[in-house]
Design an enzyme around this catalytic site. Structure first.
Site, PDB file in Angstrom:
ATOM      1  N   HIS A 236       2.442  54.088  -7.551  1.00 29.75           N
ATOM      2  CA  HIS A 236       1.236  54.552  -8.258  1.00 29.75           C
ATOM      3  C   HIS A 236       0.373  55.320  -7.263  1.00 29.75           C
ATOM      4  CE1 HIS A 236      -2.428  54.571 -10.607  1.00 29.75           C
ATOM      5  NE2 HIS A 236      -1.752  54.110 -11.644  1.00 29.75           N
ATOM      6  N   ARG A 257      -8.197  59.419 -13.809  1.00 31.09           N
ATOM      7  CA  ARG A 257      -7.810  60.820 -13.614  1.00 31.09           C
ATOM      8  C   ARG A 257      -7.732  61.540 -14.948  1.00 31.09           C
ATOM      9  NH1 ARG A 257      -2.751  60.963 -11.781  1.00 31.09           N
ATOM     10  NH2 ARG A 257      -2.404  58.716 -11.792  1.00 31.09           N
TER      11      ARG A 257
END
Length: 571
Positions: A236, A257
């Site tokens: 990740h 994000r």
């Protein structure tokens, strides 16, 4: 030694999302069955599903489509996916959302009452269902509550040591260890489901819960199960860096994000413009993780070895309201997510490889099913955020349905006492060793080795070094001893964890050496290009005599879609 024995129709190893969904579906299919759930920690409280922040991908909006979700999943997986498994995932995910709502899950809603869905990386539609940024807690709490109203037997703090072969073929259950008492328990079962999750703790920086050691995959390998694509390990992009704290590696999920948070290096450059200028921070996990890793390795990271995730421009009120769990987690680590940048690094997160299964979770061993992260094929070379919890619930439910149907057709199992004795003696090995090796030091050495030689960026020399290092660590493990007490002996548990972690690490490294290309999460500096001509293939492995492995490859089966420009002549 006479071993205490438990007889059950269905034995489920793992108390996370896949395990609990399997139990509920099996119990619903046939309430007369004896069903037992075994968890290394506490059923419903441990495992990775509970840690899910982001959400659950499902096609719910009329403007979205199963075909779009399917294509996103294949693109994200770099076309290495088992397409039948991927289609099951996307086509049944909406049903699981409805099931979860029926058992009490309450997901975030839009003003008109419809379920809200948010953007996640690599998706062509905003389809991630969520409960704030604490989705896993909502799901696991409701699953546990529902399970407590059934006759399913729950065994907390029991770990499976080995799968047991049935005398008449197939799997006959498993040898368990009661962690509290240190005593063995033979669990005989007509059908066994492995759903223990992955083993990200084999890396120095990792996100999942502490007990994740790859036990399920290691047991499957020892039992002769065919595993696939073990080289495919996802990192990740945004794990918190918080010094020696256990918070280091904890994920700041990509909904941030998706909402517009940006990544900067220590020079203040928004570096994703160099790696994916079209999608920037909303690129897929493999690309963002590799970009961050390279920025750090090439000297553009912070002194603590991180890049910076900044959501402050979104507004403090918005960040605090939308991402309360992550804001709190950052405060605990000494950062203010709503008002300033947070140092982050790639963190080991999810194993796309695992047991080869069919759409009903069958392995090559009769009576043994595998679901969740222990299985390979669904995600190919890279998992999309939000597809993990969907996989656990979809295939956990399928495994439960299938186990309930097959339990009635399989005979009551019988296992060889010598097989039980052998598995128990192997587990007791560190008690008879007088060596001075520390299991805790060995665990750190393994994590450092895998991070530096077989992590985000790989090459042949590094992987060969990793293999040599694993050989040395296995030798040292045989010289490691543990305190002479069995009750809650954590050093013994670490020794057992290391046994699993070394097995999974070896399979990962050997597979990574074979794949002489870069694809999805597997990136090699000596083979930086994706080679569709030669490597649209799955790598398979199975144990042979002793502890040796046989590796081979098979072409990816394009049962529904072909990659652009790839015809049958290429395969």
């Amino acid at each position: 030694m006479d071993f205490p024995t438990l007889r059950t129709d269905i034995l489920i190893l793992g108390g996370g999302g896949a395990g609990l969904f399997a139990a509920l579906h099996a119990e619903h299919t046939d309430p007369r069955l004896a069903i037992t759930v075994v968890a290394k920690g506490l059923v419903g409280q441990s495992g990775c599903t509970r840690m899910v922040q982001g959400g659950f991908n499902a096609v719910l909006d009329p403007a979205d489509s199963l075909e779009a979700h399917f294509l996103d999943t294949l693109k994200g997986g770099a076309w290495l996916n088992d397409q039948e498994l991927a289609w099951v995932l996307v086509s049944e995910a909406p049903q699981r959302i409805a099931e979860l709502e029926r058992i009490g899950c309450f997901f975030d809603r839009r003003p008109d009452g419809r379920i809200a869905q948010k953007p996640f990386a690599g998706q062509s539609f905003d389809r991630t269902v969520h409960k704030g940024d604490l989705t896993g807690i909502e799901v696991m709490t409701r699953l546990k509550e529902r399970l407590l109203g059934t006759s399913v037997t729950l065994l907390d703090e029991h770990r499976a040591l080995d799968l047991l072969p049935a005398r008449d073929g197939g799997c006959g259950g498993a040898l368990l260890l009661n962690i509290r008492t240190g005593q063995p328990l033979v669990a005989l079962a007509r059908v066994t489901i492995v759903a223990t999750g992955g083993g990200a703790r084999l890396y120095r920086i990792s996100a999942p819960s502490l007990e994740k050691a790859g036990d399920g995959m290691a047991m499957c390998w020892r039992a002769g199960v065919v595993l696939q694509d073990m080289e495919m390990y996802q990192f990740h992009p945004t794990g918190i860096i918080a010094g020696p704290s256990v918070l280091t590696g904890a994920v700041l999920e990509e909904g941030l994000r998706g909402a517009g948070a940006r990544l900067y290096n220590a020079r203040g450059e928004r570096f994703m413009a160099r790696y994916d200028p079209q999608r920037m921070e909303r690129s897929t996990r493999d690309i963002v993780a590799r970009a961050s890793y390279l920025e750090i390795q090439e000297g553009r990271g912070t002194p603590e070895g991180a890049v910076l995730l900044d959501a402050s421009h979104l507004g403090a009120e918005f960040v605090e309201r939308t991402f309360p769990g992550m804001a709190q987690r950052c405060r605990e680590a000494g950062y203010d997510l709503a008002r300033g940048p947070v140092p982050v690094s790639p963190t080991a997160h999810f194993h796309m490889g695992g047991a080869r299964i069919d759409p009903w979770c069958h392995t090559n061993i009769p009576g043994l099913l595998v679901a969740g992260e222990d299985a390979g094929g669904v995600h190919g070379a890279n998992r999309l955020g939000g597809n993990g919890i969907a996989e656990s619930t979809v295939f956990g439910g399928r495994a439960g349905d299938c186990a309930a149907q097959e339990a009635g057709t399989r005979p009551e199992p019988s296992v060889s006492p010598s097989a039980v004795q052998e598995a128990w003696e192997q587990a007791l090995a560190p008690f008879s060793c007088n060596g001075e090796e520390s299991v805790f030091a060995l665990r750190k050495a393994l994590q450092d080795l895998m991070w530096e030689k077989a992590g985000v960026v790989r090459n042949a020399q590094g992987l060969q070094d990793a293999l040599a290092g694993l050989n040395a660590l296995e030798e040292r493990l045989h010289r490691a001893s543990v305190p002479p007490v069995r009750e809650f002996n954590m050093a013994w548990q670490v020794w057992l964890d290391l046994r699993s972690m070394l097995t999974v690490s070896r399979l990962l490294v050997q597979s990574a050496l074979l794949r002489t290309e870069s694809r999805g999460s597997h990136y090699r500096t000596d083979f930086p290009q994706t080679n569709d001509q030669e490597w649209l293939r799955n790598i398979l492995v199975q144990r042979t005599e002793g502890n040796a492995s046989r590796f081979w490859t098979e072409p990816v089966r394009f049962t529904r879609l072909r990659p652009p420009g790839i015809g049958s002549e290429h395969i």
